[in-house]
Design a protein around this motif. Structure first.
Motif, PDB file in Angstrom:
ATOM      1  N   ARG A 156      -6.785  -3.245   2.605  1.00  0.00           N
ATOM      2  CA  ARG A 156      -7.558  -3.601   1.019  1.00  0.00           C
ATOM      3  C   ARG A 156      -7.489  -5.561   1.567  1.00  0.00           C
ATOM      4  O   ARG A 156      -7.982  -5.361   0.398  1.00  0.00           O
ATOM      5  N   PHE A 157      -7.230  -6.022   2.059  1.00  0.00           N
ATOM      6  CA  PHE A 157      -7.055  -7.829   1.983  1.00  0.00           C
ATOM      7  C   PHE A 157      -8.550  -7.726   2.504  1.00  0.00           C
ATOM      8  O   PHE A 157      -9.331  -8.520   1.862  1.00  0.00           O
ATOM      9  N   LEU A 158      -9.327  -7.220   3.355  1.00  0.00           N
ATOM     10  CA  LEU A 158     -10.860  -7.308   3.863  1.00  0.00           C
ATOM     11  C   LEU A 158     -11.172  -7.251   2.613  1.00  0.00           C
ATOM     12  O   LEU A 158     -12.606  -7.408   2.686  1.00  0.00           O
ATOM     13  N   GLU A 159     -10.990  -6.047   2.327  1.00  0.00           N
ATOM     14  CA  GLU A 159     -12.341  -5.894   0.723  1.00  0.00           C
ATOM     15  C   GLU A 159     -11.898  -6.952  -0.554  1.00  0.00           C
ATOM     16  O   GLU A 159     -12.618  -7.373  -1.403  1.00  0.00           O
ATOM     17  N   SER A 160     -10.187  -7.176  -0.728  1.00  0.00           N
ATOM     18  CA  SER A 160     -10.435  -7.446  -1.924  1.00  0.00           C
ATOM     19  C   SER A 160      -9.851  -9.238  -1.595  1.00  0.00           C
ATOM     20  O   SER A 160      -9.986 -10.408  -2.318  1.00  0.00           O
ATOM     21  N   GLY A 161      -9.116  -9.601  -0.224  1.00  0.00           N
ATOM     22  CA  GLY A 161      -8.652 -11.288   0.604  1.00  0.00           C
ATOM     23  C   GLY A 161      -8.106 -11.082  -0.958  1.00  0.00           C
ATOM     24  O   GLY A 161      -7.293 -12.545  -0.005  1.00  0.00           O
ATOM     25  N   VAL A 162      -7.021 -10.680  -1.311  1.00  0.00           N
ATOM     26  CA  VAL A 162      -5.315 -10.366  -1.154  1.00  0.00           C
ATOM     27  C   VAL A 162      -5.132  -9.847  -0.319  1.00  0.00           C
ATOM     28  O   VAL A 162      -5.210  -8.790   0.087  1.00  0.00           O
ATOM     29  N   TYR A 163      -3.165 -10.827   0.244  1.00  0.00           N
ATOM     30  CA  TYR A 163      -3.223  -9.955   0.950  1.00  0.00           C
ATOM     31  C   TYR A 163      -1.705  -9.722   0.258  1.00  0.00           C
ATOM     32  O   TYR A 163      -0.833 -10.548   0.146  1.00  0.00           O
ATOM     33  N   GLU A 164      -1.360  -7.925   0.371  1.00  0.00           N
ATOM     34  CA  GLU A 164      -0.681  -7.934  -0.823  1.00  0.00           C
ATOM     35  C   GLU A 164      -0.017  -6.840   0.630  1.00  0.00           C
ATOM     36  O   GLU A 164      -0.227  -5.433   0.197  1.00  0.00           O
ATOM     37  N   THR A 165       1.333  -7.384   0.722  1.00  0.00           N
ATOM     38  CA  THR A 165       2.450  -5.653   1.372  1.00  0.00           C
ATOM     39  C   THR A 165       2.469  -4.498   0.336  1.00  0.00           C
ATOM     40  O   THR A 165       3.012  -5.097  -0.623  1.00  0.00           O
ATOM     41  N   LYS A 166       2.402  -3.502   0.832  1.00  0.00           N
ATOM     42  CA  LYS A 166       3.516  -2.118  -0.389  1.00  0.00           C
ATOM     43  C   LYS A 166       5.140  -1.524   1.064  1.00  0.00           C
ATOM     44  O   LYS A 166       4.298  -1.261   2.222  1.00  0.00           O
ATOM     45  N   PRO A 167       5.497  -1.139   0.620  1.00  0.00           N
ATOM     46  CA  PRO A 167       5.836  -0.082   0.927  1.00  0.00           C
ATOM     47  C   PRO A 167       6.047   0.981   1.686  1.00  0.00           C
ATOM     48  O   PRO A 167       5.075   1.431   0.853  1.00  0.00           O
ATOM     49  N   SER A 168       5.750   1.343   3.039  1.00  0.00           N
ATOM     50  CA  SER A 168       5.452   1.947   3.606  1.00  0.00           C
ATOM     51  C   SER A 168       5.423   3.590   2.690  1.00  0.00           C
ATOM     52  O   SER A 168       6.514   4.034   2.392  1.00  0.00           O
ATOM     53  N   VAL A 169       4.579   4.604   3.197  1.00  0.00           N
ATOM     54  CA  VAL A 169       3.884   5.890   2.910  1.00  0.00           C
ATOM     55  C   VAL A 169       4.192   6.346   4.179  1.00  0.00           C
ATOM     56  O   VAL A 169       3.854   6.138   5.664  1.00  0.00           O
ATOM     57  N   GLN A 170       4.949   8.095   3.901  1.00  0.00           N
ATOM     58  CA  GLN A 170       5.143   9.092   5.122  1.00  0.00           C
ATOM     59  C   GLN A 170       3.172   9.703   5.257  1.00  0.00           C
ATOM     60  O   GLN A 170       3.578   9.809   4.311  1.00  0.00           O
ATOM     61  N   THR A 171       2.584   9.522   6.506  1.00  0.00           N
ATOM     62  CA  THR A 171       1.441  10.492   6.686  1.00  0.00           C
ATOM     63  C   THR A 171       2.164  10.895   8.177  1.00  0.00           C
ATOM     64  O   THR A 171       2.892  11.490   8.331  1.00  0.00           O
ATOM     65  N   TYR A 172       0.867  12.365   8.503  1.00  0.00           N
ATOM     66  CA  TYR A 172       0.299  12.855   9.454  1.00  0.00           C
ATOM     67  C   TYR A 172       0.647  11.697  10.559  1.00  0.00           C
ATOM     68  O   TYR A 172       1.028  12.193  12.280  1.00  0.00           O
ATOM     69  N   ALA A 173       0.019  10.307  10.662  1.00  0.00           N
ATOM     70  CA  ALA A 173      -0.004   9.721  11.340  1.00  0.00           C
ATOM     71  C   ALA A 173       1.526   8.445  11.487  1.00  0.00           C
ATOM     72  O   ALA A 173       0.744   7.528  11.329  1.00  0.00           O
ATOM     73  N   ASN A 174       1.663   8.912  11.967  1.00  0.00           N
ATOM     74  CA  ASN A 174       3.962   8.526  11.636  1.00  0.00           C
ATOM     75  C   ASN A 174       3.732   7.248  12.203  1.00  0.00           C
ATOM     76  O   ASN A 174       4.531   6.195  11.155  1.00  0.00           O
ATOM     77  N   ALA A 175       3.087   6.558  13.167  1.00  0.00           N
ATOM     78  CA  ALA A 175       3.582   5.690  14.371  1.00  0.00           C
ATOM     79  C   ALA A 175       2.961   5.004  13.597  1.00  0.00           C
ATOM     80  O   ALA A 175       3.059   3.779  13.719  1.00  0.00           O
ATOM     81  N   MET A 176       1.729   4.765  12.309  1.00  0.00           N
ATOM     82  CA  MET A 176       0.941   4.188  11.974  1.00  0.00           C
ATOM     83  C   MET A 176       1.291   3.945  10.249  1.00  0.00           C
ATOM     84  O   MET A 176       1.180   3.083   9.559  1.00  0.00           O
ATOM     85  N   ASP A 177       2.984   4.273  10.287  1.00  0.00           N
ATOM     86  CA  ASP A 177       3.457   3.700   8.688  1.00  0.00           C
ATOM     87  C   ASP A 177       4.267   2.849   8.671  1.00  0.00           C
ATOM     88  O   ASP A 177       5.495   2.741   8.592  1.00  0.00           O
ATOM     89  N   VAL A 178       3.306   1.287   8.639  1.00  0.00           N
ATOM     90  CA  VAL A 178       3.569   0.624   8.201  1.00  0.00           C
ATOM     91  C   VAL A 178       2.960  -0.349   7.556  1.00  0.00           C
ATOM     92  O   VAL A 178       1.817  -0.169   7.280  1.00  0.00           O
ATOM     93  N   GLY A 179       3.549  -0.768   6.322  1.00  0.00           N
ATOM     94  CA  GLY A 179       3.525  -1.490   5.209  1.00  0.00           C
ATOM     95  C   GLY A 179       2.992  -2.783   4.857  1.00  0.00           C
ATOM     96  O   GLY A 179       2.241  -3.261   4.367  1.00  0.00           O
ATOM     97  N   ALA A 180       3.727  -3.399   5.951  1.00  0.00           N
ATOM     98  CA  ALA A 180       4.016  -5.425   6.520  1.00  0.00           C
ATOM     99  C   ALA A 180       3.672  -5.293   7.888  1.00  0.00           C
ATOM    100  O   ALA A 180       4.452  -5.310   8.454  1.00  0.00           O
ATOM    101  N   PRO A 181       2.361  -5.007   8.275  1.00  0.00           N
ATOM    102  CA  PRO A 181       2.306  -5.121   9.764  1.00  0.00           C
ATOM    103  C   PRO A 181       2.292  -6.509  10.267  1.00  0.00           C
ATOM    104  O   PRO A 181       1.473  -7.467  10.179  1.00  0.00           O
ATOM    105  N   SER A 182       2.893  -6.749  11.312  1.00  0.00           N
ATOM    106  CA  SER A 182       3.926  -7.352  11.920  1.00  0.00           C
ATOM    107  C   SER A 182       2.874  -8.725  12.055  1.00  0.00           C
ATOM    108  O   SER A 182       2.644 -10.118  12.381  1.00  0.00           O
ATOM    109  N   ASN A 183       1.716  -8.356  13.641  1.00  0.00           N
ATOM    110  CA  ASN A 183       0.447  -8.723  14.126  1.00  0.00           C
ATOM    111  C   ASN A 183      -0.388  -9.719  13.791  1.00  0.00           C
ATOM    112  O   ASN A 183      -1.316  -9.646  13.527  1.00  0.00           O
ATOM    113  N   TRP A 184      -0.749  -9.477  11.957  1.00  0.00           N
ATOM    114  CA  TRP A 184      -2.112  -9.702  11.070  1.00  0.00           C
ATOM    115  C   TRP A 184      -2.236 -11.454  10.771  1.00  0.00           C
ATOM    116  O   TRP A 184      -3.270 -11.717  11.624  1.00  0.00           O
ATOM    117  N   ILE A 185      -0.797 -11.739  11.028  1.00  0.00           N
ATOM    118  CA  ILE A 185      -1.119 -13.254  11.411  1.00  0.00           C
ATOM    119  C   ILE A 185      -1.429 -13.626  12.583  1.00  0.00           C
ATOM    120  O   ILE A 185      -2.218 -14.647  12.279  1.00  0.00           O
TER     121      ILE A 185
END
Ligand code: PLP
Ligand SMILES: N[C@@H](CCOP(=O)(O)O)C(=O)O
Length: 436
Positions: free
Chosen positions: A283-312
């Motif tokens: 979303r950030f790469l599309e819009s230029g707006v960095y907005e974290t969201k609460p994580s949602v549960q998915t089949y790829a559970n280890a990637m269920d991260v709403g606020a990715p630590s390493n983006w900074i």
């Protein structure tokens, strides 16, 4: 090697300080002051080197004299003692299998290197090192095995209740010795927040010597650069020069390591950050707006991260220049239905069983090729975990093809031990203080 904070570029700490502090007090992340270029001759002849040789070269260029050569070499040989095969699926499509370590996920690279670096720096008679780690599934298992039995260390793993697979849970909760697990009634982001709150708490810091085994710790990232170089070497051997990597991403440590490799001089044409519907970055790469969201549960559970630590860290690598970053990094997100369709497609096309995270990286390659039909690069998608960790996701005919490794079979008879907590920081603090 000197490091600064992404929140304070004037700060200078040594590698040892950064490893034990994990995070600067100002809540930024540590980054190397200097990212040296690997010499052109090494890159030109890289196909002549083995994975441990490449790892040693990259680590020594980055760390400089922080660990003497002979010790660094021994440490790497001990940590990276498993393969990272690059499997050819068709003429230009490859899967990089990163699940051949003891915990069956790519996290073994970071966790094993980190545990050995910490053990190396720890001196006899020093205060017990308390390693905190939040996991959405795989980091915890790798860290547990990396630190199991390491003298003078104690690991506390926080994981979200009901959101890790049964095998992942066994890997977290059956170790005993110096490893303990806490099941948190919340999401991975809640676990990550609790750990970060602990690092900022004066009383806990006065009482314990706290450190983090999450990818906020720079020692987790450095060893993950090794396999990008090694894969490039494997492809160069086969005559490829244009290479793109598709990386299934959650906390963005893995792709962050790839981009660090790129900045060190690895000639990668394109990186693709592939996510599930926890899509803060696409979303950030599309819009230029960095907005974290609460994580949602998915089949790829280890990637269920709403606020990715390493983006900074990634923004820091590109000096906050989003346009420059977008020339090298693109990102796509996929739903669970698409993930399942991806798993079936890889099986049908290649007779290959991919875990849901891996399938997302594959789908991102396909999407990239659709949007860039002129691109002729060899595409490598990273397989970050063994499919056996996610048995419930697969249709029966695909699941039946998955071989269960011995170490997983051995886990099934072991009893689970885990504390239970909510997301309230004071309760977590109380827990830590009561078990001092
Ligand atoms: C299997 C698997 N794939 C992908 C990821 C995402 O990696 P990263 O958090 O480094 O982006 C994780 C968790 O980190 C994982 O366990
Ligand atoms: N996906 C991870 C989440 C932990 O993040 P990391 O950044 O410390 O790797 C997991 O599997 O636990």
């Amino acid at each position: 090697m000197k490091l600064y904070s992404t929140n304070n570029t004037a700060l200078r700490v040594s590698f040892k300080e950064a490893v034990f502090n994990s995070m600067p007090q100002d809540k930024g992340l540590y980054m190397p002051v200097e990212i040296p270029q690997l010499d052109a001759e090494f890159i030109q002849n890289i196909e002549q080197y083995s994975l441990p040789e490449i790892a040693y070269k990259v680590a020594s260029v980055l760390l400089k004299d922080e660990i003497p050569a002979r010790d660094l070499k021994a440490l790497i040989d001990d940590a990276i003692n498993f393969e990272a095969p690059v499997v050819k699926l068709d003429e230009k499509t490859f899967v990089l299998e990163l699940f051949h370590g003891p915990s069956l996920a790519f996290k073994d690279f970071g966790a094993r290197f980190m545990s050995r670096v910490m053990a190396y720096f720890l001196k006899d008679g020093e205060q017990l090192l308390d390693v905190l780690v939040a996991t959405s599934g795989d980091t915890g298992g790798a860290v547990a095995l990396g630190f199991l039995g390491v003298p003078n260390t104690r690991v506390t793993i926080l994981y979200p209740e009901g959101r890790v697979s049964p095998i992942q849970e066994l890997q977290l909760t059956t170790n005993g010795q110096n490893i303990r697990a806490i099941e948190v009634k919340g999401t991975f982001d809640d676990c990550q927040t609790l750990v970060k709150q602990a690092f900022a708490d004066d009383e806990l810091n006065a009482r314990f010597r706290l450190t983090s085994a999450n990818s906020i710790n720079i020692s987790r990232l450095i060893p993950q650069t090794f396999y990008y170089f090694n894969t490039y070497a494997q492809l160069k051997k086969q005559g490829f020069s244009d290479v793109l990597f598709s990386v299934p991403s959650g906390n963005f440590g893995n792709i962050g390591a790839g981009l660090l490799a790129y900045k060190l001089g690895l000639p990668v044409k394109q990186f693709i950050a592939a996510t599930n519907m926890n899509d803060t970055v696409p979303r950030f790469l599309e819009s230029g707006v960095y907005e974290t969201k609460p994580s949602v549960q998915t089949y790829a559970n280890a990637m269920d991260v709403g606020a990715p630590s390493n983006w900074i860290r990634i923004m820091d690598l590109f000096n906050q220049d989003l346009e420059a970053l977008k020339k090298v990094v693109t990102s796509y997100r996929f739903t669970d239905d698409e993930t399942l369709a991806g798993i079936k497609e890889i099986d049908q096309k290649y007779n290959y069983v991919a875990c849901p995270h891996t399938a997302i990286a594959y789908l991102a390659v396909e999407q990239f090729r659709k949007e860039n039909p002129q691109d002729n690069s060899a595409a490598v998608f990273l397989s970050t975990a063994h499919a056996c960790k996610f048995p419930d996701i697969f249709p029966a005919h695909i699941g039946a093809k998955i071989e269960i490794p011995e170490q997983v079979k051995a886990l099934e008879s072991k009893p689970k031990h885990a504390g239970q907590l909510g997301i309230d920081f004071n309760a977590f603090k109380e827990y830590l203080l009561s078990k001092a």
